[in-house]
Design an enzyme around this catalytic site. Structure first.
Site, PDB file in Angstrom:
ATOM      1  N   TYR A 143       0.869  -1.185   0.000  1.00 13.08           N
ATOM      2  CA  TYR A 143       0.000   0.000   0.000  1.00 13.08           C
ATOM      3  C   TYR A 143       0.897   1.223   0.000  1.00 13.08           C
ATOM      4  O   TYR A 143       1.795   1.341   0.834  1.00 13.08           O
ATOM      5  CB  TYR A 143      -0.883  -0.017   1.252  1.00 13.08           C
ATOM      6  CG  TYR A 143      -1.773   1.179   1.403  1.00 13.08           C
ATOM      7  CD1 TYR A 143      -2.882   1.368   0.580  1.00 13.08           C
ATOM      8  CD2 TYR A 143      -1.537   2.128   2.394  1.00 13.08           C
ATOM      9  CE1 TYR A 143      -3.713   2.468   0.729  1.00 13.08           C
ATOM     10  CE2 TYR A 143      -2.363   3.232   2.552  1.00 13.08           C
ATOM     11  CZ  TYR A 143      -3.452   3.393   1.713  1.00 13.08           C
ATOM     12  OH  TYR A 143      -4.272   4.486   1.874  1.00 13.08           O
ATOM     13  N   ASP A 238       9.303   2.608  -0.572  1.00 16.76           N
ATOM     14  CA  ASP A 238       8.306   3.298   0.242  1.00 16.76           C
ATOM     15  C   ASP A 238       8.622   2.954   1.700  1.00 16.76           C
ATOM     16  O   ASP A 238       8.250   1.892   2.199  1.00 16.76           O
ATOM     17  CB  ASP A 238       6.901   2.822  -0.163  1.00 16.76           C
ATOM     18  CG  ASP A 238       5.824   3.437   0.721  1.00 16.76           C
ATOM     19  OD1 ASP A 238       6.163   4.060   1.753  1.00 16.76           O
ATOM     20  OD2 ASP A 238       4.629   3.273   0.391  1.00 16.76           O
ATOM     21  N   LYS A 266       5.158   9.443   8.505  1.00 29.49           N
ATOM     22  CA  LYS A 266       4.945   8.922   9.864  1.00 29.49           C
ATOM     23  C   LYS A 266       6.004   9.384  10.875  1.00 29.49           C
ATOM     24  O   LYS A 266       5.877  10.460  11.435  1.00 29.49           O
ATOM     25  CB  LYS A 266       4.845   7.397   9.830  1.00 29.49           C
ATOM     26  CG  LYS A 266       3.750   6.938   8.845  1.00 29.49           C
ATOM     27  CD  LYS A 266       3.067   5.707   9.253  1.00 29.49           C
ATOM     28  CE  LYS A 266       2.200   5.144   8.163  1.00 29.49           C
ATOM     29  NZ  LYS A 266       0.772   5.181   8.427  1.00 29.49           N
TER      30      LYS A 266
HETATM   31  N1  HOZ Z   1      -0.789   3.255   6.192  1.00 28.01           N
HETATM   32  C1  HOZ Z   1      -1.718   3.244   7.292  1.00 28.01           C
HETATM   33  C2  HOZ Z   1      -2.444   1.963   7.309  1.00 28.01           C
HETATM   34  N2  HOZ Z   1      -1.591   0.906   7.088  1.00 28.01           N
HETATM   35  C3  HOZ Z   1      -2.543   4.448   7.239  1.00 28.01           C
HETATM   36  C4  HOZ Z   1      -3.734   4.467   8.070  1.00 28.01           C
HETATM   37  C5  HOZ Z   1      -4.856   5.071   7.314  1.00 28.01           C
HETATM   38  O1  HOZ Z   1      -4.978   4.788   6.118  1.00 28.01           O
HETATM   39  O2  HOZ Z   1      -5.604   5.767   7.951  1.00 28.01           O
END
Ligand code: HOZ
Length: 430
Positions: A143, A238, A266
């Site tokens: 993702y 990433d 983050k």
């Molecule tokens: N990348 C996070 C979830 N794995 C982000 C959380 C979100 O999308 O709110």
């Protein structure tokens, strides 16, 4: 136990789609309603019903030192006095960039943005601009935020909600993203053999942490390094989750493999909205105003986020913190392994540093296909049981557990005890 959260959730649903500002926060896949959080401190979060939880979400990664880290809070308070946004250069941006460049050897120049999504979208545009090619290889179940080119067989929220491909992404654009199984060299080789001169970049989570936690196989990252270089494509890591979590230099230091471009987020904001992308000067010089690849932002390099991030960059350089994080996570995993040996449940545990996943499957999880064998109903029951015992886990089988330095040994042991009780109860139900 969660009456006020339920009330607030119902109210929120009248004004926000699904009552949340990010789908990953909805508790739908664990058959619950989201908790509304009123405060957090160290390893704990507190909901509006006054329940206290040991937090293993940690704002989805930024809270490496726990909530309310003193230096970070002080730096933000001090900056607040001076102003929240100027839309002009500030010294703290350079200082922050200087720390990133010092800690991440593959980065000579870095551009600050406001989220991980913005970082990956911008890095891909840059890769396309730099190479003059359009196609990108991504890995199924990885993702990279919600940019159009990445919502193709995506992990995290899309995988949780069963929406791995999103409507609204133009078909012609989606065709440019080639989704390949994680850890599968042969597949990558085949794509390069057939379309190598069209591939602008390969983008990867060097440790996948959005389909649960899946480590890269032995030399998979090095293989990607070689095949991209041989085909004049760029390799993009990433590291929005792994950056400064696995080592000061991120997964690229941990696995000794340098990408061309790195996306961060983050941890570099210590809980404030931030992202960044960076790489070798030759590539980064394509970014405007030096080069023609346009990317911009009113709040980019925002002083509050930079003040917080700069403190984080200092803190991650403290001696021994990554060993301590891995040890804490190791204790948790050891405890979970002991439970696994005692219960008749399909369980598999993956750990890389302070990232942990407990999958409800008897298969070794090496990619999205194997992650998908996990029983999400069992995870939902486990999640609910743990929540009732004061343990706040990600509301999805396909997200990581984030261990922080604020988690005490006692809290880790209490978490293991809670997991043993919940899993033994679960064993009775199947
Ligand atoms: N990348 C996070 C979830 N794995 C982000 C959380 C979100 O999308 O709110």
């Amino acid at each position: 136990m969660y009456e006020r959260s339920l009330e607030e959730y119902r109210r929120a649903c009248k004004f926000l789609p699904g009552g949340v500002n990010s789908p990953a926060r909805a508790f739908s896949s664990v058959k619950e309603n989201p908790l509304f959080i009123k405060k957090a401190e160290g390893s704990k979060v507190y909901d509006i019903d006054d329940n206290e939880y040991i937090d293993f979400i940690g704002s989805w990664g930024p809270m490496l030192f726990g909530h309310g880290q003193e230096e970070v809070v002080t730096a933000v308070e001090e900056q607040l006095e001076k102003g929240t946004s100027f839309g002009a250069p500030t010294i703290i941006e350079t200082e922050m960039a200087q720390e990133i460049v010092k800690l991440v050897p593959s980065i000579d120049r870095v551009r600050m943005v406001n989220s991980g999504t913005e970082a990956t979208m911008s890095a891909l545009r840059l890769a396309r601009g730099y190479t003059g090619r359009d196609k990108v290889i991504k890995f199924t179940g990885n993702y990279h935020g919600h940019g159009d080119s990445f919502l193709i067989k995506a992990g995290s929220g899309p995988a949780t909600l069963g929406l791995p491909d999103s409507p609204g992404v133009p078909g012609d654009l989606a065709k440019l993203t080639i989704s390949v199984p994680y850890n599968n060299k042969e597949y990558v080789e085949k794509v390069f053999t057939e379309q190598g001169d069209e591939i602008a970049a390969v983008i990867i989570e060097p440790v996948a942490a959005n389909m649960g936690v899946v480590p890269p196989k032995d030399d998979f990252l090095k293989f990607l390094r070689e095949i991209t270089a041989a085909n004049n494509s760029l390799l993009i890591f990433d590291e929005v989750i792994t950056g400064f979590r696995l080592a000061p230099g991120g997964a690229q230091e941990y696995y000794d493999t340098e990408p061309d471009l790195t996306c961060l987020g983050k941890i570099i904001g210590g809980g404030l909205p931030v992202g960044a992308y960076g790489g070798k000067q030759e590539v980064m010089d394509e970014v405007a105003p030096v080069g023609p690849v346009y990317q911009a932002g009113t709040l980019s390099g925002n002083p509050l986020a930079m003040a917080a991030g700069y403190q984080m960059m200092k803190l991650v350089q403290k001696e021994g913190i990554y060993e301590e994080l891995a040890e804490k996570a190791g204790q948790l995993v050891e405890g979970l392994n002991e439970i696994q040996a005692e219960v008749e449940l399909p369980l598999n545990i993956n750990q890389v540093g302070s990232l942990v996943s407990l999958y409800f499957t008897d298969q070794e999880v090496i990619d999205y296909e194997t992650a998908s064998t996990a029983d999400t109903d069992l995870y939902a029951d486990y999640f609910q049981g743990m929540l009732q015992k004061g343990i706040y886990l990600a509301p999805s089988q396909f997200e990581a557990m984030f261990i922080s330095l604020a988690h005490s040994e006692e809290e880790i042991q209490n978490t293991i005890k809670a997991a043993a009780e919940v899993l033994k109860e679960l064993e009775q139900t199947i």
